[in-house]
Design a protein around this motif. Structure first.
Motif, PDB file in Angstrom:
ATOM      1  N   GLY A   1       0.828  -1.201   0.000  1.00  0.00           N
ATOM      2  CA  GLY A   1       0.000   0.000   0.000  1.00  0.00           C
ATOM      3  C   GLY A   1       0.857   1.243   0.000  1.00  0.00           C
ATOM      4  O   GLY A   1       2.091   1.175   0.011  1.00  0.00           O
ATOM      5  N   THR A   2       0.209   2.392  -0.013  1.00  0.00           N
ATOM      6  CA  THR A   2       0.898   3.685   0.038  1.00  0.00           C
ATOM      7  C   THR A   2       0.733   4.267   1.428  1.00  0.00           C
ATOM      8  O   THR A   2      -0.394   4.466   1.894  1.00  0.00           O
ATOM      9  N   SER A   3       1.860   4.519   2.099  1.00  0.00           N
ATOM     10  CA  SER A   3       1.811   5.012   3.470  1.00  0.00           C
ATOM     11  C   SER A   3       1.243   6.428   3.518  1.00  0.00           C
ATOM     12  O   SER A   3       1.229   7.159   2.525  1.00  0.00           O
ATOM     13  N   LYS A   4       0.768   6.814   4.691  1.00  0.00           N
ATOM     14  CA  LYS A   4       0.213   8.147   4.882  1.00  0.00           C
ATOM     15  C   LYS A   4       1.309   9.204   4.691  1.00  0.00           C
ATOM     16  O   LYS A   4       2.404   9.083   5.223  1.00  0.00           O
ATOM     17  N   GLY A   5       0.991  10.250   3.941  1.00  0.00           N
ATOM     18  CA  GLY A   5       1.937  11.334   3.745  1.00  0.00           C
ATOM     19  C   GLY A   5       2.002  12.237   4.972  1.00  0.00           C
ATOM     20  O   GLY A   5       0.979  12.649   5.509  1.00  0.00           O
TER      21      GLY A   5
ATOM     22  N   LYS B   1      26.020  10.858  -0.029  1.00  0.00           N
ATOM     23  CA  LYS B   1      24.669  10.470  -0.409  1.00  0.00           C
ATOM     24  C   LYS B   1      24.046   9.591   0.672  1.00  0.00           C
ATOM     25  O   LYS B   1      24.735   8.771   1.282  1.00  0.00           O
ATOM     26  N   GLY B   2      22.761   9.751   0.869  1.00  0.00           N
ATOM     27  CA  GLY B   2      22.064   8.937   1.855  1.00  0.00           C
ATOM     28  C   GLY B   2      22.102   9.487   3.263  1.00  0.00           C
ATOM     29  O   GLY B   2      21.587   8.840   4.185  1.00  0.00           O
ATOM     30  N   LEU B   3      22.719  10.647   3.466  1.00  0.00           N
ATOM     31  CA  LEU B   3      22.763  11.229   4.797  1.00  0.00           C
ATOM     32  C   LEU B   3      21.349  11.550   5.271  1.00  0.00           C
ATOM     33  O   LEU B   3      20.551  12.123   4.525  1.00  0.00           O
ATOM     34  N   ARG B   4      21.049  11.174   6.498  1.00  0.00           N
ATOM     35  CA  ARG B   4      19.707  11.396   7.027  1.00  0.00           C
ATOM     36  C   ARG B   4      19.500  12.868   7.342  1.00  0.00           C
ATOM     37  O   ARG B   4      20.186  13.439   8.187  1.00  0.00           O
ATOM     38  N   MET B   5      18.549  13.458   6.632  1.00  0.00           N
ATOM     39  CA  MET B   5      18.258  14.877   6.791  1.00  0.00           C
ATOM     40  C   MET B   5      16.753  15.080   6.777  1.00  0.00           C
ATOM     41  O   MET B   5      15.981  14.133   6.594  1.00  0.00           O
ATOM     42  N   ALA B   6      16.334  16.328   6.964  1.00  0.00           N
ATOM     43  CA  ALA B   6      14.922  16.652   6.890  1.00  0.00           C
ATOM     44  C   ALA B   6      14.435  16.498   5.455  1.00  0.00           C
ATOM     45  O   ALA B   6      15.207  16.607   4.501  1.00  0.00           O
ATOM     46  N   GLY B   7      13.142  16.213   5.276  1.00  0.00           N
ATOM     47  CA  GLY B   7      12.598  16.064   3.932  1.00  0.00           C
ATOM     48  C   GLY B   7      11.208  15.458   3.948  1.00  0.00           C
ATOM     49  O   GLY B   7      10.576  15.313   5.010  1.00  0.00           O
ATOM     50  N   GLN B   8      10.728  15.110   2.746  1.00  0.00           N
ATOM     51  CA  GLN B   8       9.404  14.507   2.596  1.00  0.00           C
ATOM     52  C   GLN B   8       9.335  13.189   3.359  1.00  0.00           C
ATOM     53  O   GLN B   8      10.212  12.334   3.227  1.00  0.00           O
ATOM     54  N   MET B   9       8.268  13.016   4.145  1.00  0.00           N
ATOM     55  CA  MET B   9       8.085  11.816   4.945  1.00  0.00           C
ATOM     56  C   MET B   9       6.759  11.168   4.582  1.00  0.00           C
ATOM     57  O   MET B   9       5.737  11.843   4.452  1.00  0.00           O
ATOM     58  N   GLY B  10       6.769   9.868   4.405  1.00  0.00           N
ATOM     59  CA  GLY B  10       5.559   9.140   4.071  1.00  0.00           C
ATOM     60  C   GLY B  10       5.243   9.210   2.593  1.00  0.00           C
ATOM     61  O   GLY B  10       6.077   9.598   1.765  1.00  0.00           O
ATOM     62  N   ASN B  11       4.015   8.810   2.242  1.00  0.00           N
ATOM     63  CA  ASN B  11       3.550   8.788   0.852  1.00  0.00           C
ATOM     64  C   ASN B  11       4.458   7.929  -0.009  1.00  0.00           C
ATOM     65  O   ASN B  11       4.827   8.310  -1.120  1.00  0.00           O
ATOM     66  N   GLU B  12       4.836   6.750   0.495  1.00  0.00           N
ATOM     67  CA  GLU B  12       5.707   5.827  -0.220  1.00  0.00           C
ATOM     68  C   GLU B  12       5.031   4.461  -0.316  1.00  0.00           C
ATOM     69  O   GLU B  12       4.214   4.099   0.537  1.00  0.00           O
ATOM     70  N   ARG B  13       5.400   3.714  -1.329  1.00  0.00           N
ATOM     71  CA  ARG B  13       4.907   2.351  -1.459  1.00  0.00           C
ATOM     72  C   ARG B  13       5.600   1.476  -0.424  1.00  0.00           C
ATOM     73  O   ARG B  13       6.838   1.409  -0.378  1.00  0.00           O
ATOM     74  N   VAL B  14       4.815   0.834   0.421  1.00  0.00           N
ATOM     75  CA  VAL B  14       5.347   0.032   1.523  1.00  0.00           C
ATOM     76  C   VAL B  14       4.742  -1.369   1.459  1.00  0.00           C
ATOM     77  O   VAL B  14       3.542  -1.529   1.201  1.00  0.00           O
TER      78      VAL B  14
ATOM     79  N   PRO C   1      -0.168  -0.365   5.613  1.00  0.00           N
ATOM     80  CA  PRO C   1       0.049   1.062   5.371  1.00  0.00           C
ATOM     81  C   PRO C   1      -1.141   1.718   4.691  1.00  0.00           C
ATOM     82  O   PRO C   1      -1.932   1.070   4.008  1.00  0.00           O
ATOM     83  N   GLY C   2      -1.252   3.030   4.881  1.00  0.00           N
ATOM     84  CA  GLY C   2      -2.252   3.815   4.177  1.00  0.00           C
ATOM     85  C   GLY C   2      -3.451   4.175   5.024  1.00  0.00           C
ATOM     86  O   GLY C   2      -3.741   3.532   6.044  1.00  0.00           O
ATOM     87  N   PRO C   3      -4.195   5.190   4.609  1.00  0.00           N
ATOM     88  CA  PRO C   3      -5.405   5.588   5.328  1.00  0.00           C
ATOM     89  C   PRO C   3      -6.592   4.718   4.943  1.00  0.00           C
ATOM     90  O   PRO C   3      -6.498   3.867   4.047  1.00  0.00           O
ATOM     91  N   LYS C   4      -7.709   4.934   5.598  1.00  0.00           N
ATOM     92  CA  LYS C   4      -8.935   4.228   5.245  1.00  0.00           C
ATOM     93  C   LYS C   4      -9.356   4.617   3.821  1.00  0.00           C
ATOM     94  O   LYS C   4      -9.274   5.773   3.429  1.00  0.00           O
TER      95      LYS C   4
END
Length: 227
Positions: A132-136, A179-192, A216-219
């Motif tokens: 599913g697609t996780s909550k954004g 590359k790959g350093l953990r930083m702030a950014g878009q969270m969620g809304n990914e295929r899980v 994952p995902g909303p109702k």
């Protein structure tokens, strides 16, 4: 067990971009969560999924397409919302226009074009994978996104650095941010993908599947249930 899926395309019939799954399964809609009591009296959290009915819209063959797969559609949509390419595709299969499409492989018996696949494909006690697609969550900082503790925690005289990321690299060497350093950014809304969830109950009269655990995902979100 949670596993983040790669950048796979959505189940979207609008652009005819379809995901192919290497196992049999069906598309469904997440209804919500509930709980049931097991035989030994334990309260088990479960997710209710409306699985199917899905119609077979295309049969892929090695001779014509280079691989074998069964394309299924889920949820009818109005003809006025269907373009000519889609309308011809669905009329060839003899089915009504479908809102979501996906491809599955390795069915025990290959269904025929136009057949309807129901929740009877799954058995109680079996284990399935749900995609599913996780909550954004929007743009989030490192504390919420990666669990950072902040610079120096709450002590050591910090007054404005509690949720800051801290240093992101050295100076003249390596003179870059890796590359790959953990930083702030878009969270969620990914295929899980959530793997190995047990089927607690199958309700074919309501096209419902009760699965142990969360997905994952909303109702109301569209998910793929794979055997």
């Amino acid at each position: 067990m949670w596993r983040k899926a790669g950048p796979t395309p959505e189940f979207d019939s609008q652009c005819f971009t379809i995901q192919t799954v290497e196992m049999p399964g069906l598309l469904g809609k997440k209804i919500g969560m509930t709980s049931v009591f097991s035989a030994d009296g334990k309260n088990v959290p479960c997710t209710v999924i409306e699985v199917g009915p899905c119609v077979v819209t295309q049969i892929k063959t090695i001779e014509k397409d280079g691989y074998e797969a069964v394309q299924v559609g889920f949820q009818d949509k109005k003809e006025k919302h269907t373009n000519k390419a889609e309308a011809g595709h669905f009329s060839k299969a003899g089915v009504t226009p479908q809102r979501h499409l996906a491809e599955f492989k390795s069915f025990e018996t290959t269904p025929a074009l136009g057949d309807t696949l129901t929740v009877d494909l799954f058995q109680e006690g079996a284990f399935v994978d749900v995609v599913g697609t996780s909550k954004g969550k929007g743009f989030q900082g490192v504390v919420k996104r990666h669990g950072f503790g902040g610079v120096g925690q709450k002590t050591h005289g910090q007054h404005n650095r509690l949720r800051a990321p801290g240093s992101i690299g050295a100076c003249s060497y390596p003179a870059k941010v890796f590359k790959g350093l953990r930083m702030a950014g878009q969270m969620g809304n990914e295929r899980v993908t959530v793997q190995n969830l047990q089927v607690i109950k199958v309700l074919p009269e309501h096209n419902l599947l009760i699965i142990k655990g969360s997905i994952p995902g909303p109702k109301g979100s569209i998910v793929s249930v794979e055997k």
